[in-house]
Design an enzyme around this catalytic site. Structure first.
Site, PDB file in Angstrom:
ATOM      1  N   GLU A  17     -63.415  11.657 104.184  1.00 54.46           N
ATOM      2  CA  GLU A  17     -63.108  10.827 103.018  1.00 54.46           C
ATOM      3  C   GLU A  17     -63.296  11.593 101.703  1.00 54.46           C
ATOM      4  OE1 GLU A  17     -62.224   7.934 100.435  1.00 54.46           O
ATOM      5  OE2 GLU A  17     -62.120   7.537 102.594  1.00 54.46           O
ATOM      6  N   THR A  49     -56.488   6.797 101.772  1.00 51.70           N
ATOM      7  CA  THR A  49     -56.791   7.190 103.141  1.00 51.70           C
ATOM      8  C   THR A  49     -55.592   6.985 104.057  1.00 51.70           C
ATOM      9  OG1 THR A  49     -59.149   6.712 102.882  1.00 51.70           O
ATOM     10  CG2 THR A  49     -58.276   6.701 105.120  1.00 51.70           C
ATOM     11  N   HIS A  90     -67.734   7.803  99.625  1.00 53.44           N
ATOM     12  CA  HIS A  90     -67.005   6.696  98.997  1.00 53.44           C
ATOM     13  C   HIS A  90     -68.039   5.823  98.304  1.00 53.44           C
ATOM     14  CE1 HIS A  90     -64.555   3.099  98.539  1.00 53.44           C
ATOM     15  NE2 HIS A  90     -63.510   3.697  99.065  1.00 53.44           N
ATOM     16  N   ASP A 102     -58.661  13.337 103.686  1.00 50.88           N
ATOM     17  CA  ASP A 102     -57.567  12.364 103.604  1.00 50.88           C
ATOM     18  C   ASP A 102     -56.886  12.445 102.240  1.00 50.88           C
ATOM     19  OD1 ASP A 102     -59.775  11.348 102.237  1.00 50.88           O
ATOM     20  OD2 ASP A 102     -59.587   9.321 103.022  1.00 50.88           O
ATOM     21  N   HIS A 103     -57.668  12.711 101.190  1.00 49.96           N
ATOM     22  CA  HIS A 103     -57.156  12.849  99.828  1.00 49.96           C
ATOM     23  C   HIS A 103     -58.290  13.380  98.974  1.00 49.96           C
ATOM     24  CE1 HIS A 103     -59.396   9.179  98.720  1.00 49.96           C
ATOM     25  NE2 HIS A 103     -58.916   8.648  99.834  1.00 49.96           N
TER      26      HIS A 103
END
Length: 641
Positions: free
Chosen positions: A288, A328, A446, A498-499
């Site tokens: 993440e 995501t 996150h 994911d990013h």
């Protein structure tokens, strides 16, 4: 009579409009100063921000006022001046004031996280209320926020009531036709605005922060809901489908591949490997928000990722890979489907996404035990449905026992617990005598950035840096645990993000905010090396299969990075609306209303400089993006039956 009707019948409607616009302007001003280091303070830009902002505020509030305008238009004089009607009006107007102030608070928190007005992410968050609500309570001082909200609402509503802004100061007699002449303007204007005005402010600003400030949050939310999936042919530069698909086939052709059909809308290719096929196990960690900029291997000096930096030195490290999006599910789409981002929401969240040709389907066809391992509840963002219907067995939080959950927050179990579960699942597959492929999705990096105590030297919940350091700590533990297993000597551990942690910036697409790590680790199987090829997240799947030495039929848009020729190097980056295509230092961005912008990218300064139109670059971008949209919409990315 016109002025008299406005002053009496429509006094409350006009007062509410004025209050809403005042709140919206105050919000815009606060966000302007919050991002003062990033906005353009050019006086003409500021005038445009407030002028355009005021216009969109008017359009936004006009939608809200439709039922009130209808009511005061249709009520007879006798009913309109009844005490119950005026009392009801005060109650409902107060509720709307509370909602407007609540929206202002929500906009601040959304801006703090994403540096944009409400967009399709906010729509997604409204769908998954449990995770989002828990995240809010874990991230912010809710009692303080509620107290401030109540205080502001009470102050504004009390002032409006005391000044009698919602009740007429005199009584006049009117006819239905007189009222309709005035009321029709309030009712017709929103419908005209709906069809006549979008909220494309980007064309008026070079600075993306100014562009976002010129928007209205409520209007943006509604626009995002309507445009959650965009018709490529309707909104973007496009060519004849047959010509586009013919061009796409040329772009996808590589040495070692052969099309199985001459049909232009069939991109199925036989990929033939010259290497000996391997039966490696694969654990793919999709981490993440792991921006490349967090790692010392990419120049960070804060020492947040000592384990990942050590792993990178022993691995095949891809230094020039870009995520395709900012969410995501967009990363999942790129990694599993190897497809460029199509406008709107990710394919992971769309209907008709079953039985697609995926990385999982290739492994399943080879007899692998293929699993999606996730520490949260996979109904979020439709992940369980997507993976469960595309070649994966789902192992989400429902499969964790109490003993296996040492720490969890709104988004799921901590990365340490997740990795222990992944190891356990690998043990299970190995014991059953089956090779395995796992797609492991982490959550700890996150907001609210919480994790078990005493793991790293930054207190839990104190910010992003601590979360990055914790996920690195957990990654180090995973590697140590894996090394002790009998299956490790034959297992590739792959780490990709994911990013990035944040996509905001002064440009509409900030390329450095898509730069992510891609690491292939196992000293027994892979020699340490740096691969500097410019590439994309959609190239991860073909590269993994290339490392396996497999021959297979492919519908992927990506290519094996290790065999890419210089002229084949490119990357895809996008938002839900803007579609970027990078080739070398040349960039084209496709946008709605069939607009395209061209830039030169300086990787050292991360600056995008406007450049002249490049037809060759545009045609390649259109071939990829229009081709991806066409093939998915027509079911041509499904796996062979």
């Amino acid at each position: 009579m016109f002025k008299s009707i406005l002053r009496t019948r429509f006094k409350g409607v006009l007062s509410l409009a004025g209050i809403y616009m005042s709140i919206a302007m105050a919000t815009r001003t606060y966000l302007l100063f919050f991002s003062r280091a990033d906005v353009s303070w050019n006086i003409w830009n500021l005038i445009k921000v407030y002028a355009m902002g005021a216009f969109y505020d008017i359009v936004s509030v006009s939608y809200m006022l439709i039922p009130f305008a209808l009511l005061v238009t249709l009520l007879t004089d006798n009913a309109f001046y009844k005490r119950w009607r005026m009392t009801s009006a005060i109650v409902f107007y107060t509720i709307l004031i509370a909602a407007a102030i609540f929206g202002a608070f929500a906009e601040y928190f959304f801006w703090e996280e994403f540096s944009t007005r409400f967009n399709f992410i906010a729509i997604d968050y409204l769908v998954y209320t449990s995770e989002v609500t828990n995240n809010i309570f874990e991230s912010y001082n809710i009692p303080l926020v509620v107290s401030l909200w109540t205080l502001f609402t009470s102050a504004v509503a009390s002032l409006a009531i005391r000044k009698k802004l919602f009740t007429p100061s005199e009584r006049i007699s009117t006819t239905i036709w007189q009222r309709l002449k005035v009321g029709s303007a309030f009712i017709i204007f929103p419908f005209i605005a709906f069809f006549a005005f979008g909220q494309n402010t980007e064309r008026y600003f070079d600075n993306q922060y100014n562009s976002e400030l010129a928007k209205d949050g409520v209007y943006s939310l509604g626009s995002a809901y309507i445009n959650n999936e965009l018709d490529y042919h309707k909104f973007y530069v496009n060519n004849d489908d047959k010509a586009t698909l013919t061009e796409l086939r040329k772009l996808l052709a590589t040495d070692g591949s052969q099309y199985t059909s001459s049909n232009p809308d069939d991109i199925t290719r036989k990929i033939t490997s010259s290497e000996e096929a391997k039966s490696y196990n694969v654990i793919l960690i999709c981490n993440e928000s792991l921006s490349a900029s967090f790692l010392g291997a990419f120049g960070n000096t804060e020492k947040l990722t000592p384990n990942l930096d050590s792993i990178a030195k022993q691995s095949m490290l891809f230094t020039n890979l870009y995520a395709t999006g900012t969410r995501t599910v967009r990363g999942m789409e790129a990694i599993t489907l190897s497809i460029p981002p199509t406008p709107g929401s990710s394919i992971v969240r769309r209907p008709g996404n079953e039985s697609l040709f995926t990385l999982g389907s290739v492994f399943s066809q080879k007899g692998y035990d293929t699993k999606f391992v996730y520490g949260g509840y996979g109904y979020f963002d439709n992940m369980n449905y997507f993976f469960g219907n595309n070649g994966f067995k789902v192992v989400d939080r429902n499969f964790f026992t109490k003993e296996e959950t040492r720490f969890a927050n709104a988004w799921g179990v901590c990365d340490g617990d997740l990795f222990k579960k992944a190891i356990q699942e690998a043990d299970s597959s190995y014991a059953a005598g089956k090779p395995f492929f796992q797609y492991v999705m982490t959550t700890s990096n996150h907001r609210p950035y919480t994790y078990p105590e005493n793991c790293v030297d930054i207190p839990s919940g104190s910010g992003r840096e601590g979360a990055v350091k914790y996920t690195d700590y957990a990654m180090g533990q995973l590697i140590r645990d894996a090394r002790s297993k009998p299956w490790f000597k034959n297992t590739l551990i792959i780490i990709v993000a994911d990013h990035c942690n944040n996509s905001a910036g002064k440009s509409s697409i900030n390329i450095e905010k898509y730069h992510i790590p891609f690491i292939v680790y196992n000293p027994n199987l892979v020699k340490p090396t740096k691969v500097e090829t410019q590439c994309s997240q959609i190239d991860v799947a073909p590269t993994i299969l290339g490392l396996m030495g497999w021959s297979y039929e492919s519908k992927f848009f990506g290519k094996n990075i290790l065999t890419m020729k210089p002229e084949e190097q490119r990357a895809f980056v996008g938002t839900y609306q803007k579609l970027g295509y990078i080739k070398g230092n040349k960039v084209v961005v496709l946008d709605v209303q069939r607009r395209s912008e061209f830039f030169t990218y300086d990787k050292n300064t991360n600056d995008l400089t406007p450049s002249t139109k490049n037809n060759a670059l545009l045609n390649e971008a259109v071939a990829y993006y229009q081709g991806a949209y066409y093939l998915y919409k027509n079911g041509l990315t499904k796996k062979p039956i």
